[in-house]
Design an enzyme around this catalytic site. Structure first.
Site: not given
Ligand code: NAD
Length: 532
Positions: A173, A196, A247, A269, A303, A401
Site C-alpha cells: 500500500n 520480501k 501487514g 506494524e 494503515c 478494517e
Molecule cells: P498481509 O498480512 O496479508 O500480507 C503482508 C505480507 O506478509 C505479504 O507480503 C505476505 O506475502 C507476507 N506473509 C504472509 N505470511 C507470511 C509469513 N508467514 N512470513 C512472512 N511473510 C508472510 O497484509 P496485506 O493485506 O498485504 O496488507 C494490508 C494490511 O497491512 C492492512 O491490515 C494494513 O492495516 C496493514 N498495514 C499496516 C501498516 C502499519 O504501519 N501499521 C502499514 C501498512 C499496512
C-alpha cells in the site's frame, strides 16, 4: 494483481505506462530480485488498467537460504564500516531519491494505482527518514557511559551491536515508504537486510534498493526475495536474526508466534480501525477538509487512515454537510500527473472487501451520504470515496478494517462518550482530534488508546515527526518505527563493566560482618546524597 501466465487478464481502458517505465528498466529491476536463473515467473498487472505490467522471478525457500548466506558475509564488513561512511551513503541516497522522484512516482502509480500526490508523500517520507537516521544514528549507536555499580570504581559502558541479518516484510500500500524507511534504520545500525516486498509492488521496492547501491552501499548488504508468505515466509523466519513485519494483524500473530519459537525479536506494524473525534469547538470547515485528507489517501489503503468519525451532536449536521460537499467534489481517476484527488484500489481482493463491507452495511440499514459505488468506467478497481451514517454494530465495517475509501460518521453527546467509543476496538494504531482549543484537544488525545494521535491533522503530523515513535497498541502491533525505538530495536545492547580496585566482596583483611556494616553505611550515604 499477481497472476501466473495461464490466467493473465486482458487490458481494459486507462492510460498507457509513462515513458519513463521502459521495458529495459522494468527488466533490469526485476533482475535485481534474488532468485535462481531458471526461476518460475509471475506477472503483475497495473491497477489502472488491468494490463500486464511486470514479469517477475519467484524465489524459492532455497533462494532465501542462499540470499541470507550472502548477506551474512556482506554484513561482517558492513558492521565494521564507520558510521560516518554509512551516513555519507544514506545522504547520497536521500539526494538520489529526490532527484529521480518522477521515476519513483511513475512506478508507484503503475503498481499501486494511487494518485501522484499520494505517491509524492512517500518521496517526502523517505527524504525525512533518511536525513533523520543519517544525522542521528551515531548519537543512538555510539558507546554510552552508564552509572557503575560502585561509584568511581566501576566503569560501565553500554554498547550497541547490530542484530546481524534483518528480515523486512513490506506491504503493497505504501510501496516506497514501507520498503525503504524500516530498512534504512536497520542498515544504519550495521545490519544486512533481506527483504520480501509484496510482489504486486516489487518494482518500486527494487528501484529503491537499486538507488541505495548507486549511493554506495556495498554488494549483498540489502537484497530482495519475491514470493508468497506461504512459500518463503518460513525460510525468512528460519534465517532471520530479527523480523520487521508490516501487514495484517492475522499474519502478524503468526509471525509473532514463529519469532517466539526462534526467540528472535520482531516488530509488528499491523492493522487499525482508526477514529477521528471532532470536538464541539472545532473549526467545522477545517475539520471537514481534514476528514477528506484523513479518509481517502491512497483510496483509503493506508494503515493510519480514518474509518470512524465521531462528531459532537451540536455541530454534526453542519460538519456532515461540509464533509459530504467536499467529498463529492473530489476528482477520481487514473492519471500520471497531479490532476486527480483519489486513485484506484490496488487489487481485486481489496475491491471485493470494500464492496462487501459497504453492501453489507447498506443491506442492514446504513445510509450512503456520498459514494458507495464502483467506477468501472474509470478502470477495473475504482471505488468512490464513501461516507456512511446509521452504521450499527451488526454491520461488518463497524469493527473490521475495510482498508478502503469508506468512513462511518457517528454523533456523540459528551467527550467521555467520544473517547469511550474511539477506544472500543481491540486496535490502537492512529487517531485524530479536532478543536480550536489546542490544550483541550491534546488532553483528549492522551486518553485515546492509539500509538499516534494527531491534533487538527489526520496522520501526517505524527507520522512525519520521525524523532518520535510510531506504531500500534493492542492488535495494531508490537514495537515502534521512527525515533530511538526505530533504530535501537535492530541492535543487541551489551553492557561492559570494568571493576577497579575493589568489588562487592570483602577484602582479605576485613571480616564479612565489618564489610556488611561498611556497605550498609555506604548505601545510606548514597541515598542521603540524592544519588540515583
Ligand atoms: P498481509 O498480512 O496479508 O500480507 C503482508 C505480507 O506478509 C505479504 O507480503 C505476505 O506475502 C507476507 N506473509 C504472509 N505470511 C507470511 C509469513 N508467514 N512470513 C512472512 N511473510 C508472510 O497484509 P496485506 O493485506 O498485504 O496488507 C494490508 C494490511 O497491512 C492492512 O491490515 C494494513 O492495516 C496493514 N498495514 C499496516 C501498516 C502499519 O504501519 N501499521 C502499514 C501498512 C499496512
Amino acid at each position: 494483481m499477481v497472476t501466473d501466465h495461464a490466467t493473465r487478464p486482458t487490458a481494459v481502458r486507462g492510460p498507457g505506462l509513462p515513458a519513463s517505465l521502459t521495458p529495459a528498466l522494468l527488466e533490469r529491476l526485476a533482475a535485481r530480485a534474488s532468485a535462481a536463473p531458471d526461476a518460475a515467473r509471475v506477472t503483475t498487472t497495473s491497477p489502472y488498467t488491468g494490463a500486464p505490467l511486470a514479469d517477475l522471478p519467484v524465489s524459492t525457500p532455497e533462494d532465501v537460504d542462499v540470499t541470507f548466506a550472502r548477506a551474512r558475509v556482506a554484513q561482517k564488513s558492513w558492521a565494521a564500516t564507520p558510521i560516518a561512511e554509512r551516513k555519507r551513503i544514506l545522504l547520497r541516497y536521500h539526494d538520489l531519491v529526490l532527484a529521480r522522484q518522477d521515476e519513483a512516482l511513475d512506478l508507484m502509480q503503475a503498481e499501486n494505482g494511487k494518485t501522484r500526490r499520494d505517491a509524492f508523500l512517500e518521496v517526502v517520507d523517505i527524504g525525512i527518514v533518511s536525513r533523520y537516521y543519517a544525522r542521528n544514528a551515531a548519537k543512538y549507536l555510539g558507546p554510552k557511559r552508564r552509572r557503575g555499580a560502585i561509584p568511581l570504581l566501576t566503569h560501565t559502558t553500554e554498547l550497541r551491536h547490530p542484530k546481524g541479518v534483518v528480515a523486512v516484510v513490506s506491504p503493497w500500500n505504501y510501496p516506497l515508504s514501507m520498503a525503504a524507511s524500516d530498512t534504512i534504520a536497520a542498515l544504519m545500525a550495521g545490519n544486512a537486510v533481506v527483504q520480501k516486498p509484496d510482489t504486486q509492488t516489487a518494482l518500486t521496492a527494487l528501484w529503491s534498493m537499486d538507488l541505495m547501491y548507486e549511493a554506495g552501499l556495498p554488494a549483498g548488504v540489502w537484497q530482495m526475495v519475491l514470493g508468497r508468505g506461504s512459500s518463503i515466509g518460513g525460510a525468512l523466519m528460519d534465517n532471520a536474526d530479527y523480523m520487521m513485519f508490516t501487514g495484517s494483524t492475522a499474519t502478524g500473530r503468526q509471525i509473532a508466534s514463529d519469532a517466539g519459537r526462534r526467540l528472535i525479536g520482531a516488530s509488528l506494524e499491523l492493522g487499525g480501525k482508526n477514529a477521528m473525534i471532532v470536538l464541539d469547538d472545532a473549526d467545522i470547515e477545517k475539520a471537514a477538509e481534514g476528514a477528506v485528507n484523513a479518509c481517502f489517501p491512497s483510496a483509503g489503503q493506508l494503515c493510519v487512515s480514518i474509518e470512524r468519525l465521531y462528531v459532537a451532536e451540536s455541530i454534526r449536521d453542519r460538519f456532515v454537510a461540509a464533509f459530504v460537499a467536499r467529498t463529492k467534489k473530489l476528482k477520481i481517476g487514473a492519471a500520471y500527473d497531479y490532476s486527480m484527488d483519489v486513485g484506484s484500489l490496488t487489487t481485486p481482493s481489496q475491491l471485493k472487501t470494500v464492496t462487501e463491507h459497504v453492501d453489507d452495511a447498506v443491506s442492514k440499514g446504513a445510509t450512503v451520504l456520498a459514494g458507495g459505488r464502483t467506477r468501472p468506467d474509470l478502470g477495473p478497481l475504482f471505488y468512490e470515496p464513501t461516507i456512511l451514517t446509521d452504521v450499527t454494530p451488526d454491520m461488518t465495517l463497524h469493527d473490521h478494517e475495510t482498508f478502503g475509501p469508506v468512513v462511518s460518521v457517528y454523533g456523540y453527546r459528551d467527550v467521555d462518550e467520544a473517547v469511550a467509543r474511539a477506544n472500543s476496538t481491540p486496535y490502537g494504531l492512529n487517531a485524530s482530534v479536532w478543536s480550536r482549543n489546542g490544550a483541550r484537544a491534546r488532553a483528549v488525545a492522551a486518553r485515546v488508546h492509539a500509538g499516534t494521535v494527531n491534533v487538527n491533522e489526520a496522520f501526517a503530523a505524527a507520522w512525519g515527526s520521525v524523532d518520535a515513535p510510531m506504531g500500534g497498541m493492542g492488535d495494531s502491533g508490537l514495537g515502534r518505527r521512527h525515533g530511538a525505538d526505530g533504530i535501537l530495536k535492530y541492535t543487541e545492547p551489551q553492557t561492559v563493566a570494568h571493576q577497579r580496585l575493589q568489588g562487592f566482596y570483602p577484602p582479605a583483611r576485613i571480616s564479612p560482618e565489618t564489610w556488611a556494616g561498611l556497605l550498609t553505611g555506604a548505601l545510606k550515604v548514597m541515598k542521603a546524597a540524592g544519588m540515583r
